[in-house]
Design an enzyme around this catalytic site. Sequence first.
Site, PDB file in Angstrom:
ATOM      1  CG  ASP A   1      -9.063  -3.137  -3.541  1.00  0.00           C
ATOM      2  OD1 ASP A   1      -8.344  -2.932  -2.550  1.00  0.00           O
ATOM      3  OD2 ASP A   1      -9.378  -4.283  -3.943  1.00  0.00           O
TER       4      ASP A   1
ATOM      5  CG  ASP B   1      -4.792  -2.157   3.487  1.00  0.00           C
ATOM      6  OD1 ASP B   1      -4.141  -1.247   4.022  1.00  0.00           O
ATOM      7  OD2 ASP B   1      -4.887  -2.280   2.253  1.00  0.00           O
TER       8      ASP B   1
ATOM      9  CG  HIS C   1      -0.241  -3.354  -7.135  1.00  0.00           C
ATOM     10  ND1 HIS C   1      -0.999  -2.965  -6.065  1.00  0.00           N
ATOM     11  CD2 HIS C   1       0.124  -4.629  -6.909  1.00  0.00           C
ATOM     12  CE1 HIS C   1      -1.101  -3.973  -5.212  1.00  0.00           C
ATOM     13  NE2 HIS C   1      -0.427  -4.985  -5.701  1.00  0.00           N
TER      14      HIS C   1
END
Length: 1525
Positions: free
Chosen positions: A526, A627, A529
Amino acid sequence: MSRSKQTRVLVLNDMEKLDRTLFRLEQEFELQFRLGPTLQGKHVCVHTNYPTEGVRFDRHRYHTLEWVNPTGREDDSDKFCSLKLQIAGSYHYYFGDDEKVGGGYIVVDPVLRVGADNHVLPLDCISIQTYLAKCLGPLDEWLDRLMVAKQAGYNMVHFTPLQTLGKSRSCYSLADQLQLNPEFSRPGQNYTWTDMAALVEKMKKEWNMLCITDVVYNHTAANSAWIKNHPECGYNLVNSPHLRPAWVLDRALWYVTCDIADGKYAQRGVPAVVETDHHLNAIRGIFWQDVFPKIKLWEYFQVKVEPAVEKFRTLLQSGAKPDGSKTDGKKQLRIIQDPQYRRFGSMVDMNSALEIFVPNGNSPGAIEDCCNWLKKRLEELNSEQYKEISYHQEQAVNCCMGTVCYERLAGHGPKMGAVTRKHPLVTRYFTFPFKETTLEQDLLLMDQPEKACHFLAHNGWVMGDDPLRNFAEPGSNVYVRRELICWGDSVKLRYGNGPEDCPYLWAHMQKYTEITAKHFTGVRLDNCHSTPLHVAEFMLDVARALRPDLYVVAELFTGSEELDNVFVTRLGISSLIREAMSAGDSHEEGRLVYRYGGEPVGAFVQPSLRPLVPSIAHAMFLDVTHDNECPIQTRSAFDSLPSSAIVSMACCATGSTRGYDELVPHQISVVSEERFYQKWNPQAEPSKPGEVSLQSGIIAGKLALNRLHQELARVCVRVHLRTRVCVCVRISHQSVVAVCRTAFQNPKHHSYSDEVPPMFIPGKIEEVVLEARTIERQAGSYVKDMKSINGLPGFTVEIKEHIQLKDSGVVKQAGVTSRGRSEFVQEIVFERLTPGSVIVFRVSLDPKAQELVGALRNLLVQFNPHYQAGSVRDENAPAILKTPLAQIIEKLTLADMNVLMFRCEAEEKEDGGGCYNIPGWTSLKYAGLQGLMSVMSDIRPNNDLGHPFCDNLRQGDWMIDYVSNRLVSRGGVLGEVGQWFQAMFSYLKHIPRYLIPCYFDAIMVGAYTTALDATFKQMSSFIQKGSTFVRLLALGSVQMCGVGRYPALPPLSPALPGIPYRTNSITKQKEQCCVSMAAGLPHFSSGIFRCWGRDTFIALRGLLLVTGRHLEARNIILSFAGTLRHGLIPNLLGEGVAARYNCRDAVWWWLQCVQDYCKMVPNGTSILQCLVSRMYPTDDSQPQAPSTLDQPLYEVIHEALQRHMEGIEFRERNAGPQIDRNMRDEGFSIVAKVNPDTGFVYGGNRFNCGTWMDKMGESETARNKGIPATPRDGSAVEIVGLCKSTLRWLVELHKQGHFPHTTMTIHRDGKQRTVSYEDWNQKIQNNFEKMFYVSHDPNDPNEKHPKLVHKRGIYKDSFGASSSWCDYQLRPNFTIAMVVAPELFTVERAWGALDIVEKKLLGPLGMKTLDPDDMVYCGIYDNSLDNDNYNLARGFNYHQGPEWLWPVGYFLRAKLYFAKKLGKDTYDKTVFLVKNVLSRHNVHLERSPWKGLPELTNENGQYCQFSCETQAWSIATIMEVLYDM
């Protein structure tokens, strides 16, 4: 059938850092590292952290790989070191000697296994569905809800985090990373990770489904109990004081929220409900007028002026002096930021102040002036800080206003309503676990560490930020500029640089990782980045230690594939999430399928050993992620099925999120959703929430699509986009064609055309795999259920599977048509392909085409076992095909191989043909197989099926017929090979045209490799056991040496054995057909310009003797011997009858080759006894027939030397423009004599050029016509060396009894004299260095022209030139003398001269032909230029700078020879140089479509369009270097 061993080759180059390049490999692959041109010859070590067998992986433990040199020779251009890849993960490699000069990463894919039998689930077969874990309810109900995924055909489930959730109820805000969410347990129950493991195992073994889950490393819930006990795990005001100004601003903004909520700003135009731009402007005013003046953020960055001035005054008064060493000589005063970020806590460097502000004495007034100067400067610096903070504040206001606008005003925003303490004006950036008081009282807490440590920074994301930068670390202003899109429920975790910086956090997260890896097949990273790379690396290493084949998934938002690769390579990410929802239209959606979908239809078969090429990250292609917003809201419910179908056609992992298939018409929020997913019930009623069946939403369609995707992905990797929404997936020689009609707009409100263009599908449609369309039904309108997450009840899928075309409800008619004899096409006319429809056809080749392809594959098995699959034996195959091609080809001679493999346009034209021309593109370089292979080798790796070459093959049989007919027409064994091609092509021509390029390539590759094997078997052991480089060079022998339509060589004595004969096609008479050597292609390949004495004998050793072609070498030597006239052999041979005897060096190169033949060929001295048929028994004879006068070769040799000693002087026959249109009359006078004092051969004049540097001026405009650019008259250094080599050899031969002569009888000055070979040899030895060496001593008594010397320590290019300055020009020619007669040179002098040559003349591929310091140097050769520049016009500078390749061979051989004399260290360094230089030739050979080395390049290796693309002597002299090594 087992898969052949796969090897990938990674070429290493100096300073090539590939950290951002993705290299993906599979387990059981071998990875070979090889050295590129920049590293050849260097001592290079490759280090990697890939573990050795039996050793556990440690990211920081490297070992060195061992080099393997397959040839065992000094030429180690093929050496490699390798890894056999058996463990999944990310591995680093680097290379260098004492220092790292390059490196990168490799990613090895995991092998996933599933089911009771533990069978492999390929990554491309994955069909995954995401579940919000909190919506699954109690654990004992999970299987009922997960059954929906099983029944819909998914084979993997992704769970959001399963741990205890934080106060916000967000799936990704975890309160306790180690505890299973207690909500999964009913009252009185306490499920544990063991129970979860049992469920996961049951799904794996019984349902054939794998499970992965998220790991969240970046943050923890703000209410996590452990973070309160360990606040050091977050960014707080104690461990991160740089955040203090941002915290002050955050508290001030909180009190603005309180005041707005309490109505205190209503009178200033800011009510609690913010809903207009006027309100926004009023808030902006409050920030500038109330907030910033009150908190004075700039003071945290400023210096307190008065104390600083006073400190400076004290220093001045005490007589302090500056220390210059501390300021590096830079007189610059700047603020030093207070690391604790206190108000006015910053300082300036007093040492710099003392250096800058120097008083004019020690008086109080002078000191006061200095202090005032400092004060003024400090005030300026403070003002600069004020301005900078003002910029930050301006950005903070803009960011806050943007947030308020989105959250409260924007139509697409959440419309949060009134400002309250629960819904503040802006999200708080820091936790504040204390009671609300006043801002002033809050600020006092900053200086109380026991409280300030609990003010923890929240996490979030920063738009457009560098993902490799941690925005919470010092140096970032994200928090003070309010640029963070903040997650107010989560605290950002502070790991530091390693476990020692925050032991509790690292240990806690390690346990979390171990729990996850123990129970789940994979993880989704999750917020990948924003996760510090070193943290993710550590945790994934922990996970892989427990589960080596860990499947790692991530979704990255870096905005750059290069940055994506940083994360993929460092972390070993298996699949990157990609979303079809990112496509704006069906065309873009199709493009995404194409990008992530594998290879095109009709792709070429790739070799098992091939270069490792960069990859794009393996995709997990989802129709929608969990999401993101619901597609029904942005597109339409009708689009769900066709978009899923498009996704399912991608040859990669695919999937969806729970709710998509049920047509849930809203996003299922990861934060606010508290309802449960519906359970599976095959009899569920559509209007009854809580249960679903195959009739719910598009579940039935998704089941069919998932099954199809998994079937296709197991057996194919080839995907081809046919139209906007039509995707074709190849399975061997079956196709699956999916036609998907998208519905981005709701058909109820958007007008779609009823007309769908007909479709033409090549082949026979076996069945309709499925046809489905989204339809509406009477099931009531949608009402959002309060307990379960329900979808639109009024939609379902009408679906048929595995039906015949006639039973289709979508296809109106299907007609069979034909495009040519091998293209069977079915025309499909659609009737009910409405928006939201999908139809999938299974198409096979028509029966005849299937039979032909099977037979063709069976015949290709002889080349590659890959073709065994699908092969069928043809009992009626043509007879020629019953013999393996290798048995036919091994009967070919190397002269035949020249025809089969090569022959350029001019050579083919001589036979009435030409090279194959592709209209609209170009002609092939060769008529033979190499012409085809050079093009296909560029097309094949990239599957460039759109190339004109492939298009030509698809459009017709012209190229196919050209290949076979060209050979058949020649008859003999070549004709048999042609018949074999014809027979193979009889199958090829009748298969579908789109398959022809790949099968044509397969046939050509098989034939080409077979021909190569047969070629090398006929060559010397040096070639057979040599490196790839050696073999590439050896092909130059086949390329250059052949037999044309007309004999190029004068006939040999019929008494000689081993002469090849043929019947002349015109005269029908028997004639000799000896192999001749072309000087270069394409310019010197045919007719009278094919054979040149000088070129032939410079190249003969490398192309014929080294390769073992002794008979051809003998015939060429003897043929030229027969043309001896005036003591010379011709330069331009012209079959002997049109020969020109205008060069002084060709005879000496010929003699050198006779010497080489005697030494290199077994019983080589027997050639001296071979008979030579003299074409010109006397100088004035007319050409004589063979056997008119036969002499043994040793007599011809003796005559050549005797004539030189006697003196050669004649005028060329037919002198004038008829034989040379540029030469002046004086140039036709030929002189070649021996200086009686020095023994040097000399000759020529300033109007002719008798050596290899033979450019004659051609420009009347520049007035250089008839003037040689490089006459090199006098004694040319290489001729002197060659003469010395011959004399030494003849003396030795006589002693061995192989040469009867010791003396020459000559007539000079009317007297008969006798000169011995021994004396002549010694005379040259005694005089060479005296006359040729340019000494470092300016007073050298041997130097006749000291004023002309401009470089010392070199050897002259000539001695006694008519233009004396030419003697002193630095050229590469003396290196030739060094190789053939090294005894002439003093070792130290030779080494010094070679060093100068290396520095001044050595280029990337060739040698500069003139010193760049010379006034007439020009390195660019342009033969078409005709201007008034005397030195350049019409290529006058041919040998005045351009870099010729063949002298490089002699330079390197000379270096090696003399390096050995100077010891091991010098020799080792020289070997490095040699390998490094040769590596560039190796690369050029590999890349050149001509498969050769050019005649010359322009300066610094630039391409020269006037050069031959491949030159005999260029290839030969490089081969000789490798042979000598």
